[in-house]
Every structure is written in C-alpha cells, then in structure tokens.
Design an enzyme around this catalytic site. Sequence first.
Site, PDB file in Angstrom:
ATOM      1  N   ASN A  82      -0.789  39.620 -61.914  1.00 50.48           N
ATOM      2  CA  ASN A  82       0.252  38.600 -62.087  1.00 50.48           C
ATOM      3  C   ASN A  82       1.101  38.821 -63.340  1.00 50.48           C
ATOM      4  OD1 ASN A  82       1.327  35.629 -61.846  1.00 50.48           O
ATOM      5  ND2 ASN A  82       0.393  35.725 -63.873  1.00 50.48           N
ATOM      6  N   TYR A 159      14.297  44.408 -64.023  1.00 52.55           N
ATOM      7  CA  TYR A 159      13.120  43.646 -63.550  1.00 52.55           C
ATOM      8  C   TYR A 159      12.946  43.864 -62.046  1.00 52.55           C
ATOM      9  CZ  TYR A 159      10.562  39.395 -62.130  1.00 52.55           C
ATOM     10  OH  TYR A 159       9.672  38.505 -61.566  1.00 52.55           O
ATOM     11  N   LYS A 163       9.789  45.619 -59.713  1.00 54.41           N
ATOM     12  CA  LYS A 163       9.079  44.969 -58.604  1.00 54.41           C
ATOM     13  C   LYS A 163       9.181  45.797 -57.324  1.00 54.41           C
ATOM     14  CE  LYS A 163       7.596  41.296 -60.865  1.00 54.41           C
ATOM     15  NZ  LYS A 163       6.169  41.045 -61.092  1.00 54.41           N
TER      16      LYS A 163
HETATM   17  P1  NAP Z   1       5.450  33.509 -67.458  1.00 56.46           P
HETATM   18  O1  NAP Z   1       5.291  32.044 -67.508  1.00 56.46           O
HETATM   19  O2  NAP Z   1       6.360  34.177 -68.427  1.00 56.46           O
HETATM   20  O3  NAP Z   1       3.995  34.152 -67.532  1.00 56.46           O
HETATM   21  C1  NAP Z   1       3.831  35.535 -67.627  1.00 56.46           C
HETATM   22  C2  NAP Z   1       2.403  35.804 -68.029  1.00 56.46           C
HETATM   23  O4  NAP Z   1       2.230  37.237 -68.147  1.00 56.46           O
HETATM   24  C3  NAP Z   1       2.034  35.218 -69.400  1.00 56.46           C
HETATM   25  O5  NAP Z   1       0.705  34.773 -69.374  1.00 56.46           O
HETATM   26  C4  NAP Z   1       2.169  36.410 -70.335  1.00 56.46           C
HETATM   27  O6  NAP Z   1       1.379  36.322 -71.492  1.00 56.46           O
HETATM   28  C5  NAP Z   1       1.635  37.482 -69.403  1.00 56.46           C
HETATM   29  N1  NAP Z   1       1.923  38.837 -69.890  1.00 56.46           N
HETATM   30  C6  NAP Z   1       3.126  39.410 -70.147  1.00 56.46           C
HETATM   31  N2  NAP Z   1       2.933  40.672 -70.586  1.00 56.46           N
HETATM   32  C7  NAP Z   1       1.593  40.886 -70.598  1.00 56.46           C
HETATM   33  C8  NAP Z   1       0.769  41.978 -70.941  1.00 56.46           C
HETATM   34  N3  NAP Z   1       1.277  43.142 -71.403  1.00 56.46           N
HETATM   35  N4  NAP Z   1      -0.573  41.861 -70.785  1.00 56.46           N
HETATM   36  C9  NAP Z   1      -1.111  40.712 -70.330  1.00 56.46           C
HETATM   37  N5  NAP Z   1      -0.399  39.634 -70.026  1.00 56.46           N
HETATM   38  C10 NAP Z   1       0.943  39.719 -70.161  1.00 56.46           C
HETATM   39  O7  NAP Z   1       5.991  33.997 -66.023  1.00 56.46           O
HETATM   40  P2  NAP Z   1       5.660  33.528 -64.525  1.00 56.46           P
HETATM   41  O8  NAP Z   1       6.927  33.076 -63.917  1.00 56.46           O
HETATM   42  O9  NAP Z   1       4.454  32.659 -64.482  1.00 56.46           O
HETATM   43  O10 NAP Z   1       5.337  34.947 -63.887  1.00 56.46           O
HETATM   44  C11 NAP Z   1       4.123  35.214 -63.165  1.00 56.46           C
HETATM   45  C12 NAP Z   1       4.439  36.264 -62.117  1.00 56.46           C
HETATM   46  O11 NAP Z   1       5.337  35.735 -61.113  1.00 56.46           O
HETATM   47  C13 NAP Z   1       5.133  37.515 -62.655  1.00 56.46           C
HETATM   48  O12 NAP Z   1       4.609  38.661 -62.016  1.00 56.46           O
HETATM   49  C14 NAP Z   1       6.578  37.310 -62.259  1.00 56.46           C
HETATM   50  O13 NAP Z   1       7.291  38.536 -62.151  1.00 56.46           O
HETATM   51  C15 NAP Z   1       6.397  36.644 -60.908  1.00 56.46           C
HETATM   52  N6  NAP Z   1       7.576  35.922 -60.409  1.00 56.46           N
HETATM   53  C16 NAP Z   1       8.035  34.822 -61.062  1.00 56.46           C
HETATM   54  C17 NAP Z   1       9.128  34.142 -60.542  1.00 56.46           C
HETATM   55  C18 NAP Z   1       9.667  32.920 -61.197  1.00 56.46           C
HETATM   56  O14 NAP Z   1      10.690  32.404 -60.693  1.00 56.46           O
HETATM   57  N7  NAP Z   1       9.064  32.411 -62.257  1.00 56.46           N
HETATM   58  C19 NAP Z   1       9.753  34.589 -59.369  1.00 56.46           C
HETATM   59  C20 NAP Z   1       9.266  35.724 -58.748  1.00 56.46           C
HETATM   60  C21 NAP Z   1       8.162  36.376 -59.273  1.00 56.46           C
HETATM   61  P3  NAP Z   1       1.959  35.819 -72.918  1.00 56.46           P
HETATM   62  O15 NAP Z   1       1.886  34.315 -72.909  1.00 56.46           O
HETATM   63  O16 NAP Z   1       1.053  36.450 -73.904  1.00 56.46           O
HETATM   64  O17 NAP Z   1       3.380  36.319 -73.020  1.00 56.46           O
END
Ligand code: NAP
Length: 234
Positions: A82, A159, A163
């Site tokens: 994730n 980005y 993906k």
């Molecule tokens: P988020 O709130 O920014 O959370 C991202 C998480 O990844 C955080 O816990 C962050 O930790 C962690 N992370 C980043 N780099 C890391 C690393 N090198 N090692 C370990 N952990 C790391 O984003 P989110 O929206 O929940 O994203 C979760 C997933 O959903 C991602 O794969 C994203 O691409 C995908 N996604 C999101 C959306 C959306 O609209 N939000 C849409 C499509 C896909 P820190 O707190 O330490 O930074």
Amino acid sequence: MKHVLITGANKGIGFEVAKQMAQLGYHVYLGCRDEQNGAAAINQLKSEGLSNIEFLKIDVSDLHSVQQAAASIPSLDILINNAAISGKQPQNISACDIEEVKRIFNTNYFGVIQTTQAFLPLLKKAALPVIVNVSSELGSLTMQTSKDRYSNWDNYHVYGATKIALNTFTISLSQELRNFKINSVTPGYTATDLNNFAGLKTAAQGAEPIVQLATIGEDGPTGQFFRQEGELPW
Ligand code: NAP
C-alpha cells in the site's frame, strides 16, 4: 489465524485497511517507517478495542529495512503493498526533475518489488498466499488516454507511470506464481494526505475494495485489476 502485512499503514487508506482486517479477525502487522507514527496508530486501534495488531517497522524504499522486517515475523498469508508517494507537482513529463522521477519510482515500484521478494519465502509457506498491489486509476493506460480522465492529470504523470509499472509487476508475478492470488486494486479518489484531502471518498471507503481483494478465497481472481465497482482495463 491468518497474518496480514499492510505497508504504509500508519495513516490514510492503509490505516483503514489495517483496522478493517483486524475487525475481520486477521492478525495485522501494521507496517510503518516511523516508530512514533506507528505507535500512535497502534494506540488508536487498541483504544477502539482491537488487540490483534502489531507494529512492524518497514521503509519499503530501504532494502535493509525491508529485509530486517521480513526476518522479524514468523509467518505471513497476505501482503498488501500500500505504501506510496505522489511526489512533487506538477509532473509535466517534458520538464520534471529526473531525480524526483527516480524518488517516486523508488518507493512506488522498486519498493514494492523488494518488499515482495523479501516476504516471498514466508508467503510461499501459506496455504493460500495473497498479494494485493494498491494501484490507481492512473495506472491504467486505458484511463490515462480516456477523455474522462482525472482533470488534475498534469500533477500526476510520473505517479501514474509508477502505477503502470506496478500493474505490470502484478501481471508478471501472477503469471510466475500460479498458486498465489495476486491482483492490483485502486481505492478510488480518496481524501488523504496524498492529494491534500481533495479526494471524494473517505479513507474507510477507499479501504473496502482492498480488503475485498485481500480476503478472496481459492476461487478468487488472480492477475487482474479492480476497483470497487469491478474489473478495470489495464
Ligand atoms: P497517504 O495518506 O499519503 O499514505 C501513504 C502511506 O505510505 C503513509 O503511511 C506513508 O508513511 C507511507 N509511505 C510512503 N513512503 C513510504 C516508504 N518509503 N516506506 C514505508 N511507508 C511509506 O496516502 P493514501 O492515499 O492512503 O495512499 C495509500 C495507497 O492508495 C497508495 O498506494 C496510493 O498510491 C493509493 N491510491 C490513493 C488514492 C487517493 O485518492 N488517495 C487514489 C488511488 C490510489 P509516512 O506517514 O511515513 O509518510
């Protein structure tokens, strides 16, 4: 009890996936790169009555951290890749900083490969090993070229490329590991730090399709790409 690891589970969608998996009775390894943030997330879930959760320190972009994490747990049935970053914006491909491109790939693509490779020996011992790669609509070439694509697209070209690479990883790995269930899934546009909380779904809603794919059985799909509403084109 089945064991599941969610990377990047201290906040956002990953946190909600961890919560929903714990509520379903799985033993959850809450993957997080920062100990304080991990402890805060665990405390929050414990205060909600969930005890089947353990912190696992893991920075997916750091091979040593990934290998240490894999060596510190006894078993794993489900891996949810994730953790991701969206990177600096805008991301017009003609002008974006190549070091920033590498940084985003380092987490979103290379990070997933090295994390998966490190946990494969444990997953191979599971009765039904499952890997869920958390992708995005922007990881679909069909969606990238659709006239209905995301209006803020110029902010996410790099980005999106990470993906797409992740999706090819899903395809290749599922073709290689025939007894695994390996799929890509997008949570949909969700309000989290990744997009400055501009998304339309709550993190709990975004977690649902991920949990659905993580909990599939023997008759479940593999080598496919899903969103909440069903299959997505590559
Ligand atoms: P988020 O709130 O920014 O959370 C991202 C998480 O990844 C955080 O816990 C962050 O930790 C962690 N992370 C980043 N780099 C890391 C690393 N090198 N090692 C370990 N952990 C790391 O984003 P989110 O929206 O929940 O994203 C979760 C997933 O959903 C991602 O794969 C994203 O691409 C995908 N996604 C999101 C959306 C959306 O609209 N939000 C849409 C499509 C896909 P820190 O707190 O330490 O930074």
